[in-house]
Every structure is written in structure tokens, then in C-alpha cells.
Design a protein around this motif. Structure first.
Motif, PDB file in Angstrom:
ATOM      1  N   ASP A 176       6.760  11.717   8.181  1.00  0.00           N
ATOM      2  CA  ASP A 176       5.663  11.780   7.220  1.00  0.00           C
ATOM      3  C   ASP A 176       5.614  13.203   6.677  1.00  0.00           C
ATOM      4  O   ASP A 176       5.317  14.136   7.432  1.00  0.00           O
ATOM      5  N   PRO A 177       5.910  13.419   5.397  1.00  0.00           N
ATOM      6  CA  PRO A 177       5.905  14.789   4.863  1.00  0.00           C
ATOM      7  C   PRO A 177       4.554  15.484   4.999  1.00  0.00           C
ATOM      8  O   PRO A 177       4.502  16.713   5.096  1.00  0.00           O
ATOM      9  N   ALA A 178       3.474  14.716   5.013  1.00  0.00           N
ATOM     10  CA  ALA A 178       2.140  15.313   5.070  1.00  0.00           C
ATOM     11  C   ALA A 178       1.819  15.904   6.431  1.00  0.00           C
ATOM     12  O   ALA A 178       1.109  16.912   6.529  1.00  0.00           O
TER      13      ALA A 178
ATOM     14  N   GLY B 257       5.814   2.214   6.126  1.00  0.00           N
ATOM     15  CA  GLY B 257       5.535   2.473   4.718  1.00  0.00           C
ATOM     16  C   GLY B 257       6.292   1.513   3.841  1.00  0.00           C
ATOM     17  O   GLY B 257       6.200   0.297   3.985  1.00  0.00           O
ATOM     18  N   ASP B 258       7.092   2.055   2.921  1.00  0.00           N
ATOM     19  CA  ASP B 258       7.841   1.214   1.987  1.00  0.00           C
ATOM     20  C   ASP B 258       9.246   0.906   2.476  1.00  0.00           C
ATOM     21  O   ASP B 258      10.050   0.357   1.738  1.00  0.00           O
TER      22      ASP B 258
ATOM     23  N   GLY C  33       2.747   9.619  11.871  1.00  0.00           N
ATOM     24  CA  GLY C  33       1.770  10.473  11.219  1.00  0.00           C
ATOM     25  C   GLY C  33       0.729   9.618  10.530  1.00  0.00           C
ATOM     26  O   GLY C  33       0.074   8.771  11.153  1.00  0.00           O
ATOM     27  N   SER C  34       0.583   9.775   9.205  1.00  0.00           N
ATOM     28  CA  SER C  34      -0.397   9.007   8.441  1.00  0.00           C
ATOM     29  C   SER C  34       0.194   7.762   7.800  1.00  0.00           C
ATOM     30  O   SER C  34      -0.509   7.043   7.088  1.00  0.00           O
ATOM     31  N   ILE C  35       1.470   7.492   8.049  1.00  0.00           N
ATOM     32  CA  ILE C  35       2.136   6.352   7.408  1.00  0.00           C
ATOM     33  C   ILE C  35       2.070   5.140   8.330  1.00  0.00           C
ATOM     34  O   ILE C  35       2.539   5.189   9.472  1.00  0.00           O
ATOM     35  N   PRO C  36       1.501   4.027   7.863  1.00  0.00           N
ATOM     36  CA  PRO C  36       1.363   2.850   8.719  1.00  0.00           C
ATOM     37  C   PRO C  36       2.699   2.160   8.960  1.00  0.00           C
ATOM     38  O   PRO C  36       3.609   2.204   8.123  1.00  0.00           O
TER      39      PRO C  36
ATOM     40  N   ALA D  74       0.813  -1.215   0.000  1.00  0.00           N
ATOM     41  CA  ALA D  74       0.000   0.000   0.000  1.00  0.00           C
ATOM     42  C   ALA D  74       0.846   1.265   0.000  1.00  0.00           C
ATOM     43  O   ALA D  74       0.331   2.356  -0.191  1.00  0.00           O
ATOM     44  N   GLN D  75       2.154   1.100   0.237  1.00  0.00           N
ATOM     45  CA  GLN D  75       3.022   2.264   0.399  1.00  0.00           C
ATOM     46  C   GLN D  75       4.228   2.183  -0.529  1.00  0.00           C
ATOM     47  O   GLN D  75       5.333   2.581  -0.153  1.00  0.00           O
ATOM     48  N   LEU D  76       4.041   1.682  -1.751  1.00  0.00           N
ATOM     49  CA  LEU D  76       5.182   1.480  -2.616  1.00  0.00           C
ATOM     50  C   LEU D  76       5.831   2.782  -3.048  1.00  0.00           C
ATOM     51  O   LEU D  76       7.029   2.821  -3.307  1.00  0.00           O
ATOM     52  N   ALA D  77       5.073   3.868  -3.138  1.00  0.00           N
ATOM     53  CA  ALA D  77       5.699   5.165  -3.397  1.00  0.00           C
ATOM     54  C   ALA D  77       6.503   5.557  -2.165  1.00  0.00           C
ATOM     55  O   ALA D  77       6.037   5.379  -1.037  1.00  0.00           O
TER      56      ALA D  77
END
Length: 306
Positions: free
Chosen positions: A41-43, A174-175, A152-155, A16-19
Motif C-alpha cells: 500500500d503506497p499510503a 484491491g484491484d 495497510g489500507s487496501i482491502p 471500490a478499488q478500480l484505480a
């Protein structure tokens, strides 16, 4: 939770986090060949610090915060909020700066639950006394295998990868995966497994779990020692590069072959230079021993014990 269930969950998170949405900033300590990381998390600008270093001059018995201060400066310059201070294991080659960083930046200090086993073994070795709880309470959070959290929003998922020590964790965010000492660069191989509680067979299976992740998954390592013929330090690779090129455990290397190699290699290795001060500090979550009656803190060196 079974190994297969945990691994499937991690693959789903990574897929789900390949980017490469997770921002990773590395800090390399030449004295201990340790890579520390600030990830965010940049967001949301929420962040974690992984495997920080407290500088230590063993000959003088003196600590210094220069390496940690560089992390603090970066965090503040980038406007980050620290959610987590993550330790992959109780390091034997450097002292953790997590408590100092926590006083400056906040965050929850976390490690794997099997740190309790490490505390039991080394609490006895250092004759730490009843004031040393041996229950993991020097940390704010003890992760179980497969525990979910987030930056943040990254699992993220905490993955138990024993073998180097009983308590090693890898953090899948993430990735990216932060492997601790389980794996080194493909041209250098794998971690030793001869510390108390280490196990080469467990290490083999832990590595195989990590290498089930998608080949493009980024791996960030805790150390690099510059393999023969390489002149620069490197601490980032991929699952695919490890599968195809790791000199100890590439695809096709079986468990018995790996265990025989790792056991023979470990028998030739001397103890890390800082294992005595490092472990007795890191088993306390990076907290230094309490001052004695004269106001001075002391570290012990058990003789003829390892």
C-alpha cells in the motif's frame, strides 16, 4: 458463506478499488518458472510477500536463499513493513522461502484452511510420523473462503479456488488478484488437476468464479512457461483477457468440454521435477524437516507411490 455471496463481496471490493493503488513488484525464478510478488500500500508502506521461492539444487541436495535475499533487499530499500507472507497453495514445483523471510522481515504466514487435507494425504505418503501435526499449525493463519484482511489500507479477500489442489487460494487485494496456479496466461490455459485431491470439475468452477470479477481486474499468476510462439515470460493479465482468450476456458467453454480436455491433457504430463522435496517442505509451511541424530536434515522419496 455461499459461492454467490463470496463472489458478490469480491466484486464490491474490486469495484471500490478500480484505480491501481496496489503497488506490485514481481520476482521471477527461471529454474521453476515461478513468479513471486511483493505487494504494498503506497499510503502506509504495509506489504505482503506472495509465493516466495527457496532456491534448491536437487542433485546436490542444497538450499540457497539468493531469490529470497533479493526480496529482502527490495523490501528494505523501499522501507516496507511486511504484514503477511501469503501462500496460494502447497506448491509442487518449488520450495517456499516463507520461514526464512519471516525471520528476516516478520509477518503472518497464511494459507487456506484446506491445507489440513493436503497435510493428511502427504503426511501419510511421506510417513511423516506423529511429530507432524497435520492440523495447519505450521502456519500462523488459516483462511476460510471469503475471509477479509488488508494490506495497510487496501482491502483484501481470501478466495478458496480448489481444483489444482484442495487447498488453493486466490487473494483479491484491491484491484488485483493473485491466482496461484489456477490460471495461466490466456495463450497457455489452466492448471493441471491430477495431483492427489485435485479435481477438474472443481477447477472449472473456481476459474468461473474468478472470471466473474470486473474485466479490468488485474490477474497476477504464479507461473509462466512461454506458450508456443511466445519468446518472453509474462505473468500479468486481466479478467477480460482471460474471458475472451484463454485457450482452455474462454467464454463459451462448458464444464464437460473443459473436464474432458483437462483430463486428457493431464494424462500426458509427467510429475514436476521437484514435487517430492517441494510438497514435503511446503506442507510444513516451508519449514525443513527436523535434523536427525547426526545433525543432518533428510528429504524422503517414496518409491512407486505416485
Amino acid at each position: 458463506m455461499s459461492d454467490t455471496h463470496v463472489t458478490d463481496a469480491i466484486v464490491q471490493v474490486c469495484a471500490a478499488q478500480l484505480a491501481p493503488t496496489l503497488n506490485v513488484k514481481s520476482f521471477f525464478d527461471d529454474a521453476s518458472s515461478t513468479a513471486s510478488y511483493v505487494v504494498h500500500d503506497p499510503a502506509t508502506k504495509m506489504a505482503a510477500i506472495i509465493d516466495s521461492v527457496l532456491d534448491f539444487d536437487a542433485a546436490a541436495g542444497r538450499t540457497d536463499t539468493a531469490s529470497a535475499d533479493a526480496i529482502i533487499e527490495y523490501v528494505r530499500d523501499e522501507g516496507l513493513t511486511i504484514e503477511w507472507l501469503l501462500e496460494t497453495h502447497a506448491h509442487a514445483d518449488h520450495l517456499s522461502a516463507a520461514p526464512y523471510l519471516q525471520t528476516q522481515l516478520g509477518g503472518t504466514l497464511a494459507i487456506g484452511r484446506d491445507i489440513i487435507r493436503v497435510q493428511e494425504v502427504f503426511g501419510k505418503l511421506f510417513n511423516a510420523g506423529t511429530e507432524f501435526a497435520r492440523d495447519g499449525s505450521d502456519f500462523d493463519r488459516l483462511f476460510d473462503d471469503g475471509d477479509h484482511f488488508s494490506i495497510g489500507s487496501i482491502p483484501a479477500i481470501a478466495l478458496h479456488v480448489p481444483g489444482h489442489t484442495p487447498a488453493d487460494m486466490a487473494y483479491v487485494i484491491g484491484d488485483a488478484v493473485f491466482t496461484g496456479d489456477t490460471l495461466f496466461m490466456p495463450d497457455y490455459g489452466s492448471a493441471r488437476a491430477d495431483f492427489p485431491g485435485g479435481d477438474a470439475r472443481q477447477l472449472y468452477h473456481s476459474i468461473r468464479r474468478l472470471l466473474k470479477l470486473p474485466p479490468e481486474t488485474r490477474l497476477f499468476l504464479c507461473h509462466d512457461y512461454k506458450a508456443a510462439g511466445r519468446d518472453t515470460y509474462v505473468w500479468e493479465t486481466t479478467v477480460g483477457a482471460q474471458r475472451s482468450g484463454n485457450v482452455h476456458v474462454h467464454e463459451g467453454v462448458g464444464e464437460e468440454e473443459f473436464v474432458a480436455m483437462r483430463t486428457a491433457r493431464d494424462a500426458t504430463l509427467s510429475m514436476p521435477a521437484l514435487i517430492m522435496p517441494a510438497v514435503q517442505v511446503n506442507m510444513r509451511g516451508g519449514h525443513l524437516p527436523a535434523p536427525e541424530a547426526n545433525g543432518t536434515r533428510y528429504l524422503k522419496i517414496p518409491l512407486d507411490a505416485l
